[in-house]
Design a protein around this motif. Sequence first.
Motif, PDB file in Angstrom:
ATOM      1  N   CYS A 110      34.754  27.467  43.665  1.00 42.39           N
ATOM      2  CA  CYS A 110      35.702  28.739  42.649  1.00 42.39           C
ATOM      3  C   CYS A 110      36.359  29.553  43.664  1.00 42.39           C
ATOM      4  O   CYS A 110      35.857  29.788  44.695  1.00 42.39           O
ATOM      5  CB  CYS A 110      34.921  29.194  41.885  1.00 42.39           C
ATOM      6  N   PHE A 111      37.616  29.905  43.427  1.00 39.17           N
ATOM      7  CA  PHE A 111      38.398  30.996  43.907  1.00 39.17           C
ATOM      8  C   PHE A 111      39.115  32.035  43.371  1.00 39.17           C
ATOM      9  O   PHE A 111      39.665  31.625  42.198  1.00 39.17           O
ATOM     10  CB  PHE A 111      39.415  30.228  44.826  1.00 39.17           C
ATOM     11  N   LYS A 112      38.955  33.251  43.728  1.00 38.76           N
ATOM     12  CA  LYS A 112      39.517  34.302  42.692  1.00 38.76           C
ATOM     13  C   LYS A 112      40.702  34.601  43.492  1.00 38.76           C
ATOM     14  O   LYS A 112      41.055  34.941  44.547  1.00 38.76           O
ATOM     15  CB  LYS A 112      38.724  35.671  42.868  1.00 38.76           C
ATOM     16  N   VAL A 113      41.898  34.222  42.421  1.00 43.45           N
ATOM     17  CA  VAL A 113      43.279  34.495  43.022  1.00 43.45           C
ATOM     18  C   VAL A 113      43.764  35.770  42.224  1.00 43.45           C
ATOM     19  O   VAL A 113      43.958  35.696  40.929  1.00 43.45           O
ATOM     20  CB  VAL A 113      43.898  33.316  42.591  1.00 43.45           C
ATOM     21  N   LEU A 114      44.299  36.658  43.182  1.00 43.38           N
ATOM     22  CA  LEU A 114      45.219  37.703  42.614  1.00 43.38           C
ATOM     23  C   LEU A 114      46.703  37.754  42.728  1.00 43.38           C
ATOM     24  O   LEU A 114      47.004  37.670  44.108  1.00 43.38           O
ATOM     25  CB  LEU A 114      44.626  39.136  43.027  1.00 43.38           C
ATOM     26  N   VAL A 115      47.471  37.696  41.653  1.00 44.26           N
ATOM     27  CA  VAL A 115      48.872  37.267  41.918  1.00 44.26           C
ATOM     28  C   VAL A 115      49.598  38.936  41.595  1.00 44.26           C
ATOM     29  O   VAL A 115      49.371  39.334  40.686  1.00 44.26           O
ATOM     30  CB  VAL A 115      49.360  36.584  41.097  1.00 44.26           C
ATOM     31  N   PRO A 116      50.436  39.375  42.612  1.00 42.61           N
ATOM     32  CA  PRO A 116      51.125  40.711  42.571  1.00 42.61           C
ATOM     33  C   PRO A 116      52.072  40.260  41.311  1.00 42.61           C
ATOM     34  O   PRO A 116      52.486  39.362  40.822  1.00 42.61           O
ATOM     35  CB  PRO A 116      52.163  40.626  43.776  1.00 42.61           C
ATOM     36  N   LYS A 117      52.116  41.596  40.490  1.00 43.44           N
ATOM     37  CA  LYS A 117      52.829  41.665  39.091  1.00 43.44           C
ATOM     38  C   LYS A 117      54.229  41.364  39.291  1.00 43.44           C
ATOM     39  O   LYS A 117      54.779  40.906  38.196  1.00 43.44           O
ATOM     40  CB  LYS A 117      52.632  43.192  38.602  1.00 43.44           C
ATOM     41  N   ASN A 118      54.896  41.662  40.346  1.00 47.23           N
ATOM     42  CA  ASN A 118      56.187  41.181  40.499  1.00 47.23           C
ATOM     43  C   ASN A 118      56.594  39.643  41.085  1.00 47.23           C
ATOM     44  O   ASN A 118      57.714  39.363  41.149  1.00 47.23           O
ATOM     45  CB  ASN A 118      56.672  42.115  41.561  1.00 47.23           C
ATOM     46  N   GLN A 119      55.389  38.861  41.089  1.00 45.39           N
ATOM     47  CA  GLN A 119      55.519  37.617  41.467  1.00 45.39           C
ATOM     48  C   GLN A 119      55.969  36.529  39.999  1.00 45.39           C
ATOM     49  O   GLN A 119      55.866  37.088  39.052  1.00 45.39           O
ATOM     50  CB  GLN A 119      54.299  37.065  41.740  1.00 45.39           C
ATOM     51  N   SER A 120      56.451  35.245  40.331  1.00 41.68           N
ATOM     52  CA  SER A 120      56.986  34.585  39.412  1.00 41.68           C
ATOM     53  C   SER A 120      55.691  34.415  38.540  1.00 41.68           C
ATOM     54  O   SER A 120      54.332  34.154  38.825  1.00 41.68           O
ATOM     55  CB  SER A 120      57.135  33.082  39.867  1.00 41.68           C
ATOM     56  N   THR A 121      56.004  34.001  37.176  1.00 45.51           N
ATOM     57  CA  THR A 121      54.866  33.685  36.249  1.00 45.51           C
ATOM     58  C   THR A 121      54.208  32.087  36.240  1.00 45.51           C
ATOM     59  O   THR A 121      53.612  31.710  35.350  1.00 45.51           O
ATOM     60  CB  THR A 121      55.392  34.068  34.750  1.00 45.51           C
ATOM     61  N   ASN A 122      54.808  31.398  37.117  1.00 43.82           N
ATOM     62  CA  ASN A 122      54.293  30.008  37.373  1.00 43.82           C
ATOM     63  C   ASN A 122      52.890  30.076  38.113  1.00 43.82           C
ATOM     64  O   ASN A 122      52.230  28.917  38.048  1.00 43.82           O
ATOM     65  CB  ASN A 122      55.111  29.422  38.491  1.00 43.82           C
ATOM     66  N   LEU A 123      52.348  31.004  38.529  1.00 46.24           N
ATOM     67  CA  LEU A 123      50.810  31.340  38.771  1.00 46.24           C
ATOM     68  C   LEU A 123      50.338  32.549  38.085  1.00 46.24           C
ATOM     69  O   LEU A 123      51.074  33.721  38.373  1.00 46.24           O
ATOM     70  CB  LEU A 123      50.661  31.205  40.213  1.00 46.24           C
ATOM     71  N   ALA A 124      48.997  32.611  37.614  1.00 46.54           N
ATOM     72  CA  ALA A 124      48.479  33.627  36.912  1.00 46.54           C
ATOM     73  C   ALA A 124      47.289  34.090  37.584  1.00 46.54           C
ATOM     74  O   ALA A 124      46.568  33.238  38.427  1.00 46.54           O
ATOM     75  CB  ALA A 124      48.125  33.789  35.577  1.00 46.54           C
ATOM     76  N   THR A 125      47.078  35.424  37.654  1.00 44.86           N
ATOM     77  CA  THR A 125      45.760  36.046  38.395  1.00 44.86           C
ATOM     78  C   THR A 125      44.845  35.327  37.341  1.00 44.86           C
ATOM     79  O   THR A 125      44.471  35.364  36.192  1.00 44.86           O
ATOM     80  CB  THR A 125      45.608  37.511  38.152  1.00 44.86           C
ATOM     81  N   ALA A 126      43.474  34.578  38.203  1.00 50.27           N
ATOM     82  CA  ALA A 126      42.602  33.958  37.270  1.00 50.27           C
ATOM     83  C   ALA A 126      41.748  33.360  38.567  1.00 50.27           C
ATOM     84  O   ALA A 126      41.794  33.719  39.788  1.00 50.27           O
ATOM     85  CB  ALA A 126      42.931  32.718  36.656  1.00 50.27           C
ATOM     86  N   THR A 127      40.426  32.988  38.169  1.00 52.20           N
ATOM     87  CA  THR A 127      39.471  32.261  39.137  1.00 52.20           C
ATOM     88  C   THR A 127      39.614  30.762  38.865  1.00 52.20           C
ATOM     89  O   THR A 127      39.536  30.385  37.680  1.00 52.20           O
ATOM     90  CB  THR A 127      38.077  32.934  38.797  1.00 52.20           C
ATOM     91  N   TYR A 128      40.064  30.097  39.724  1.00 56.79           N
ATOM     92  CA  TYR A 128      40.108  28.765  39.617  1.00 56.79           C
ATOM     93  C   TYR A 128      39.230  27.920  40.391  1.00 56.79           C
ATOM     94  O   TYR A 128      38.951  28.226  41.538  1.00 56.79           O
ATOM     95  CB  TYR A 128      41.631  28.484  40.432  1.00 56.79           C
ATOM     96  N   CYS A 129      38.808  26.931  39.793  1.00 50.35           N
ATOM     97  CA  CYS A 129      37.711  25.943  40.362  1.00 50.35           C
ATOM     98  C   CYS A 129      38.053  24.689  40.316  1.00 50.35           C
ATOM     99  O   CYS A 129      38.805  24.097  39.259  1.00 50.35           O
ATOM    100  CB  CYS A 129      36.295  26.003  39.660  1.00 50.35           C
ATOM    101  N   LEU A 130      38.037  24.037  41.425  1.00 54.85           N
ATOM    102  CA  LEU A 130      38.533  22.714  41.803  1.00 54.85           C
ATOM    103  C   LEU A 130      37.247  21.786  42.448  1.00 54.85           C
ATOM    104  O   LEU A 130      36.659  22.143  43.232  1.00 54.85           O
ATOM    105  CB  LEU A 130      39.725  22.799  42.786  1.00 54.85           C
ATOM    106  N   ASN A 131      37.420  20.596  42.040  1.00 51.63           N
ATOM    107  CA  ASN A 131      36.124  19.522  42.694  1.00 51.63           C
ATOM    108  C   ASN A 131      36.830  19.220  44.103  1.00 51.63           C
ATOM    109  O   ASN A 131      37.981  19.489  44.310  1.00 51.63           O
ATOM    110  CB  ASN A 131      36.110  18.711  41.534  1.00 51.63           C
TER     111      ASN A 131
END
Length: 241
Positions: free
Chosen positions: A178-199
């Motif tokens: 799991c990775f906590k990702v913080l996206v600046p508010k002025n960035q594109s909406t193609n990625l959101a602030t969230a915790t993403y977990c990948l196998n």
Amino acid sequence: MVGGRFRLGMTTVAAAAAALSTGCTGSSTPTPAPTSTSPSPATSAPASVAQQLQQLAELGTKAVFHGTYLVRQRHPTSRATWQVWRTHSSLRVDVRTRHVTATLIRTPRATYSCRRSGHRKTCFRVAKANKPIPAPFRLLAERLFSDSLARLAGRPHSYTVSAPATGSVHVPTNGGACFKVLVPKNQSTNLATATYCLNPSGIFTAVVYPSGNVVRVDHVTTRAPSSDAFHPYSSPTPLPG
């Protein structure tokens, strides 16, 4: 976009040390000349948290699989099931709520938007090959497994990545990192602030948004989906114009 309502449409540690010692002797016997030794190979620096996420996401952009995801929206309370089929060239997502299934199918030939309610089925061809999908037809599931994944893989310096605090991920992650990702508010909406977990294959196992919305994997298989999965379930009609 992602952290809000769901539309019809979730250390590596490496260290190395070497110690060198020198000495002298009080004996009158000549000291043998030191023997040259080959230098130790350089130890590669450990990957940062952001690099680990990028590497997994890159694998995910190439992953071939079929997965079932359980989705929970916190406010207002609702639930949905996502079915996701992915190959190297095509993507299909089905978003099932209680009475309706919304589908988006992207193939090298065209993109189709379909809807099924009871026995009624409709499909439209909404974009030609390699053309943008009109915003009204995009689904959160499709964005997550296409644009969001590609941005995690390709633009690691446009967001901030950290390891989530221990115990802060309150959903099953099925072995995903799991990775906590913080996206600046002025960035594109193609990625959101969230915790993403990948196998280890780069396939999402859970996504947790600050709003409390959650996407988590229920089952995934890495067998290639049948080509039939990418056929519209009703004869598609081109959009007017």
